[in-house]
Design an enzyme around this catalytic site. Structure first.
Site, PDB file in Angstrom:
ATOM      1  N   ASP B 159       0.814  -1.209   0.000  1.00 22.42           N
ATOM      2  CA  ASP B 159       0.000   0.000   0.000  1.00 22.42           C
ATOM      3  C   ASP B 159       0.853   1.266   0.000  1.00 22.42           C
ATOM      4  O   ASP B 159       0.473   2.291  -0.552  1.00 22.42           O
ATOM      5  CB  ASP B 159      -0.908   0.008   1.231  1.00 22.42           C
ATOM      6  N   GLY B 160       2.030   1.178   0.610  1.00 23.97           N
ATOM      7  CA  GLY B 160       2.888   2.359   0.685  1.00 23.97           C
ATOM      8  C   GLY B 160       3.176   2.930  -0.697  1.00 23.97           C
ATOM      9  O   GLY B 160       3.222   4.147  -0.887  1.00 23.97           O
ATOM     10  N   ASP B 289      -3.826  15.693  21.691  1.00 20.39           N
ATOM     11  CA  ASP B 289      -2.635  15.514  20.861  1.00 20.39           C
ATOM     12  C   ASP B 289      -2.839  16.059  19.459  1.00 20.39           C
ATOM     13  O   ASP B 289      -1.878  16.382  18.770  1.00 20.39           O
ATOM     14  CB  ASP B 289      -2.265  14.025  20.780  1.00 20.39           C
TER      15      ASP B 289
END
Lengths: 370, 370, 370, 370
Positions: B159-160, B289
């Site tokens: 997928d990268g 965050d």
């Protein structure tokens, strides 16, 4: 009144909603500023790079009206109004009297009220109200069907009354005006103080409305051949599509829910095992306390407590939420509105499961049911 | 190769997706059985009870093609193919050789490959491959723009590589064929074993495709008057709509993301405070965050780790997920595709925030930026 | 003042705490009703069925005083009082003046105040206060060490001031009296209105106290042979115990935290990969935004936002909480107080990590550090 | 066999456990490396700054044996062994035969087996086993009480068999040896392959043991005056302590659970409303599906599915976990072992609740019960 104990929806989000599946309730709303259209589905891109493009396919083109622009009007002047009041709440007594007096004496409308509401003790003792009471049309839930003669519904007293109103109209639902007293409810946008002007506005027509969807649910008994069918289904992960559509089975219940359908372990203290099919394809088995299938409205109710994300009512989607799943990595999933979801006991389930609809009509689900 | 460390998507769900906002990638897919159409937006109900109905409004009708029926074709025969290969993975060396040999010698195509890929040591030493290598067109990311001459993209290795391909094409994206080797990826449907037949099928045209959406993101510097505007915004919860649309500010970045945009506290160890606007309306302030704005594709990546539900790619929606919010009751929310989301620092924020796009191009966000 | 932006603790629970690891702060508390003792460790059962029993082992018997019965007294009359005030908060100005006047003029104590607090503009302009101000002992954080001469600490203004007080005393910590103004804080039990009587009570001695624990933390640089050691460690899941204890490495930091230690990805937008050892045994690798190691006090702060359960301060335990873990099934874990936790970068981590202590002293962690 | 459907514990953590409340099961374990002692309660710090110190209070000193050093021995040679086997699992048939043959013919022990286990069809037909079968002592659950004559318990077949063994012994529990076949269970440390040597080791004595705690639970009917008592309780947040201890009420059930006690809405589809008291103090009301009170063992079972953190068995604590709480910010809480928890219906609860114990003995809880 038990509705007060069902899951009520609450959210900080806006409240337009899109029609998608099952039918729809119309909620007159207070108009707020014009906003960017929600283009659920503009034409998809038709070119990809220099040479690739999409084959046009006119047969599958749909026509959609932008939900943000919907407005309500009347084909004939509305005459019959159903007033729903949360009972066992004394604080609603005076607003209820005021509203009835306004609708009957000023607007000259036929006002329908549930019998147990007018038979309320303190109302009976109130002579000043007796004149009005005599002009109210009363009905008893389950005995008198008023679903095809009501032009407008007015709710006093919180989101629970809307679930109740929804349950009274399994077919077409008249527009619903919901007044909150005290805390602002998700589904009750109007302040009671200004009820006269708000009601007038709606009667004039051209009121902005919210479309809030319901899920159409069927319970089909004993036609689902789990053994062969399911096993093969699990081998290749798919059921013959006609199988899903065949309604040969006995449909024991068919209704529409505004919040959710819940399938859980019921009185058993053991895990429930149910299989979930999406358009005939087995997508997952849920082992745990059960599973919740909810509308965007319901996504902020029980489903939220079970860990679901909150879905803006304008998203055409269905939320599927496992309840305390055995697999810690099983997350709630959001599927497109319009899909057909089917839930059955898993072939190897040792216990039955129980289903309920907006917290009502609880019943047992056995092997072969769906 | 750093892509390997970004969040990759993974899901058990189907993988058709609907075009809605930003642009779209076309992914040829292996056809699976015909299924019920996803009617995102059939005509809404037009009658509610005996007398209420919806005012028809032709100007706001949209035309949508059912996503399940999309097919890919070619206006001219494709010629230029971009091959993307995950580097630093020796196991991909042989498949890469095979694929190039097939495309160049059998299909007689122009094959584009990134320079650092062909300069790989073991490829250089391989004399048997030198003939092929000499026919490859090489380019360097950031120097040579090939975005308007590629007809088809073929990805090897997970997928990268798709996030990477997506980043190369900020405009129209050619169709992408993704082959997985080893574990099946969410975005890589094809087995490499059968790559010859699969490639042939796509070249023939009429291949079923998946449309996978990206989010269009702008970073606008220093035009946002927080003090007066925001305060009044917070009083009445709304900003003048034109304010949102005015692009007077300096746009320092504009790109499209396939997974998500993340706004977080960056190197600071203190809470970030950001405000989130939906179509100009302040809907919430996030203290924690940070916040993740993701596509359905991205909903199964970083957003899932932050507690989001998984969105079926076919749902036209955007997932907004707080990261470790200070308020324990702040849930991820699903908003409709097509809305305009704006994120700014809260007026009282003491720290800046940082934004990144599919895990890249990280930069600081100061007061006044949006 | 940046403390205001760190995570503050908040809980509805009781607030006795047990001494267990690192050292301890003593918090005088308002006595509440007598309650059942918390018997953390009564004698274990010594017989199991008719014939099995436990071998007695006197060498491993510990003696514990029931935390519920702890009371504070004085070996000599307390003389030096440190007053900590949250700055940049005008509402605290008058209470601060009142308190100082009381301590200096009525109780004749030496009052220590941080220089930047007395140099506050409005205090300087206040002539009526100048007499008092001249009698205050001022100090500058980082320059003047007052840690061994303070008998009692009085905090004005919320939980943040306690984290600050904690950071000033890395060795033995004098008793802390915390007054809240406005909203009740978790760590600030006393109402300011009655400060005179409360302070008198504590000076009399025999005041009930709360013991609140801190974690002792070391940062050791560059001695951890990841390659051989860790690999073998991962094979048999264990490191030679002496390895963990050897302090050959350079200890660059050693301090005590009241809330938590956080290891995260810092400015990087990629996943952090850290390994977690419990008493020398590799128990898990965390891939995600990072990991939080917190005291029961801290379990209600940042850890809660990351999904941790809230630990009653009386439980001798340490909470280990992953931040947005890649594995959706990775849950926070509660380990016994007294264990030695070690965190390192995973051998295959491509990025460094960053550590901070109660939100301060942020620094980078590289391969070989622990 | 229904045990197979109850929640089984599973964890990657170590498995020593500390004795704290209720009684204790002894589990012989495979010794692993010496590790740092778990000092649950070393002497608390006695000095705080130059002058403050703790009043010594000898009366409240407890003596604790370090759990890591516990070892099992025998006062007399063990003779009677109970063998528990998961039924309906054919794969366990041969191991069961082997084990019985070993215990009867080689070790010359009295072997107790449940009647339905030996009456298993395939065992009956197996002539080669008939000799052994005739020497087995059989019993029927609920008819024959063997709880005071068993010296050692041996379990075949997973964690469920341990919950079952636990239920058979409500008083002192003999040591339990649990063998797993196939996948490693949390509570079943021994490989079956080496059962001869493992059993011999335990019989020799001086075996390392694990102490695993149970919760002592009572159901008391109809003595709890909710109206006056509870209301005042809610005013000042506290009940007279003696009230909690008075057992005037009818105790209808008293048993010990290894995993958890669950109070839920049972067959009702409406929210349950229960109040939770800690040592007589009302700490919270739970509105939702219910509440789970679990041991550290149970914290990895049903409680984990409801969102609880996993507690290391060595932590002397009790996990209280709400099930789908209406309040999204209600987190699971960890309270110290040794406290007395009381659960009742809330005064305003419209529905009853149901309680079950390790998934068994499900019964209804009405107003006044606790």
């Amino acid at each position: 009144d038990e509705w007060d104990e069902t899951w009520l929806s609450c959210t900080r989000e806006g409240n337009e909603c899109y029609h998608y599946v099952g039918d729809t309730l119309a909620f007159p709303k207070q108009t707020n500023l014009e906003r960017g259209h929600f283009l659920h589905g503009p034409y998809p891109a038709t070119h990809f790079g220099p040479k690739a493009c999409v084959l046009p396919n006119p047969t599958s083109v749909m026509h959609i009206q932008d939900p943000a622009s919907q407005r309500l009007t009347w084909s004939k002047p509305p005459l019959n109004v159903l007033v729903i009041r949360k009972i066992r709440d004394e604080t609603l007594l005076e607003p209820f009297r005021e509203l009835c007096r306004f609708l009957v004496e000023e607007k000259h409308l036929m006002v329908y009220v549930e019998k147990k509401v007018v038979d309320d003790g303190s109302l009976m003792r109130d002579d000043s109200f007796s004149a009005i009471r005599n002009q109210l049309c009363t009905f008893r839930e389950g005995f008198d069907d008023i679903s095809d003669c009501i032009d407008l519904i007015i709710c006093l007293g919180g989101d629970g009354t809307l679930l109740y109103a929804s349950s009274l109209f399994q077919g077409s639902v008249p527009p619903v005006m919901a007044f909150h007293l005290g805390s602002l409810g998700f589904l009750t946008p109007f302040k009671f103080e200004s009820f006269r002007t708000e009601v007038d506005k709606v009667f004039e027509g051209n009121a902005a409305i919210i479309l809030r969807s319901r899920l159409k649910v069927k319970v089909v008994k004993g036609t689902f051949q789990k053994n062969e069918q399911l096993l093969s289904a699990q081998e290749n992960g798919i059921l013959p599509h006609n199988h899903i559509n065949n309604e040969a089975g006995k449909i024991t219940l068919q209704l529409q829910v505004l919040n959710e359908v819940v399938v859980d372990r019921g009185p058993s203290s053991y895990l429930s095992n149910v299989d979930l099919y999406l358009d005939g394809r087995l997508i997952t088995s849920v082992q745990g306390d059960g599973v919740i299938v909810s509308t965007p409205t319901g996504s902020t109710a029980y489903a939220a407590a079970a860990g679901a994300s909150m879905i803006h009512p304008n998203v055409p989607a269905i939320m599927v939420t496992p309840i305390c799943p055995h697999s810690l990595s099983f997350r709630p999933i959001v599927v497109p509105a319009g899909v057909e979801l089917m839930i059955t006991l898993s072939p190897d389930a040792r216990n039955t499961a129980w289903v309920s609809f907006d917290g009502r009509k609880r019943q047992e689900i056995q092997h072969g049911d769906r």
